[in-house]
Design an enzyme around this catalytic site. Structure first.
Site, PDB file in Angstrom:
ATOM      1  N   PHE A 194      28.339  40.594  37.745  1.00  0.00           N
ATOM      2  CA  PHE A 194      29.139  40.183  38.897  1.00  0.00           C
ATOM      3  C   PHE A 194      28.370  39.152  39.718  1.00  0.00           C
ATOM      4  O   PHE A 194      27.136  39.089  39.666  1.00  0.00           O
ATOM      5  CB  PHE A 194      29.440  41.390  39.799  1.00  0.00           C
ATOM      6  N   ARG A 217      49.012  38.578  36.371  1.00  0.00           N
ATOM      7  CA  ARG A 217      47.674  38.012  36.575  1.00  0.00           C
ATOM      8  C   ARG A 217      47.693  36.484  36.614  1.00  0.00           C
ATOM      9  O   ARG A 217      46.839  35.869  37.256  1.00  0.00           O
ATOM     10  CB  ARG A 217      46.723  38.512  35.475  1.00  0.00           C
ATOM     11  N   ILE A 236      37.426  35.796  39.009  1.00  0.00           N
ATOM     12  CA  ILE A 236      38.311  36.953  38.856  1.00  0.00           C
ATOM     13  C   ILE A 236      37.766  37.752  37.677  1.00  0.00           C
ATOM     14  O   ILE A 236      37.508  37.197  36.605  1.00  0.00           O
ATOM     15  CB  ILE A 236      39.777  36.511  38.627  1.00  0.00           C
ATOM     16  N   SER A 237      37.546  39.046  37.878  1.00  0.00           N
ATOM     17  CA  SER A 237      36.952  39.880  36.831  1.00  0.00           C
ATOM     18  C   SER A 237      37.889  40.021  35.644  1.00  0.00           C
ATOM     19  O   SER A 237      39.116  39.908  35.768  1.00  0.00           O
ATOM     20  CB  SER A 237      36.619  41.271  37.377  1.00  0.00           C
ATOM     21  N   GLN A 238      37.291  40.289  34.478  1.00  0.00           N
ATOM     22  CA  GLN A 238      38.109  40.485  33.286  1.00  0.00           C
ATOM     23  C   GLN A 238      38.969  41.733  33.456  1.00  0.00           C
ATOM     24  O   GLN A 238      38.593  42.685  34.154  1.00  0.00           O
ATOM     25  CB  GLN A 238      37.219  40.599  32.058  1.00  0.00           C
TER      26      GLN A 238
END
EC number: 2.1.1.77
Length: 222
Positions: free
Chosen positions: A214, A46, A72-74
């Protein structure tokens, strides 16, 4: 645009095996059980998908900025959406709407999916291409375009994952989902929830799941 890794960031990457293992252990503790998803989350570096200034936070369970108002999503959200999409079946052919930095794309590739990904922002798509090359994951088909319209030329898809919040389910994407296919997406404006949609001969079965946050799904190209 992610800057080239400094020596410190490179060293962090070399040590990230242990850090990634801790992350995948946390995901398991939070209910992620599909071994393909856990393996993919462990294997994808990541830190290659975030700016070097944020590399030391890459494996924390937080969303991070990637520029151009995008994030960037968790990790838990990425794992949860991926598991909902493929659990109990082969991944098959997947359409991702909202490539972003390419991290979700990479995780899908690692599960064995055939991935098509569409991104409206050209600069973000270029960044995703660089990130995926750095991670040696180059088999996704990346397209610059309006995700609301999907990719009819590549349909039907076994799964569709949308990484931005729509106010309503885009009808073209429903049309491009194969019978028996699944769609995972956040829906809502100020208040958002994750939804799982399954297409049957009788129509769409809809299940509302976790509250999420989001960026909004926008149309057109930038």
């Amino acid at each position: 645009m992610a800057a080239p890794l400094t020596p410190n960031a490179q060293a962090y990457g070399m040590l990230s095996e242990r850090t990634r293992r801790r992350m995948s252990d946390r995901l398991r503790q939070h209910g992620i059980s599909d071994e393909r998803v856990l393996s993919a989350m462990h294997e994808v570096p990541r830190h290659l998908f975030v700016d070097q200034a944020l590399a030391t936070r890459a494996y924390d369970d937080v969303s991070l900025p990637i520029g151009h108002g995008q994030t960037i999503s968790q990790p838990l959200t990425v794992a949860r959406m991926t598991e909902l999409l493929i659990q109990g079946r082969q991944p098959g052919k997947i359409l991702e709407v909202g490539t972003g930095c390419g991290y979700q794309t990479a995780v899908l590739l690692k599960t064995g999916a055939e991935v098509y990904s569409i991104e409206r922002l050209g600069a973000i798509l270029d960044q995703a291409r660089r990130n995926l090359r750095a991670a040696k994951l180059v088999h996704a088909r990346l397209v610059h375009g309006d995700g609301n319209a999907g990719l009819p030329e590549a349909a039907p898809f076994d799964g569709i994952i949308i990484t931005a919040a729509a106010r309503a389910v885009p009808a073209p994407l429903v049309d491009q989902l194969a019978e028996g296919g699944r769609m995972v997406l956040p829906l809502g404006d100020a208040e958002q929830h994750l939804w799982l949609l399954e297409k049957t001969a009788q129509g769409l079965q809809k299940t509302r799941l976790d509250p999420v946050k989001f960026v909004p799904l926008l149309g057109g190209r930038g």
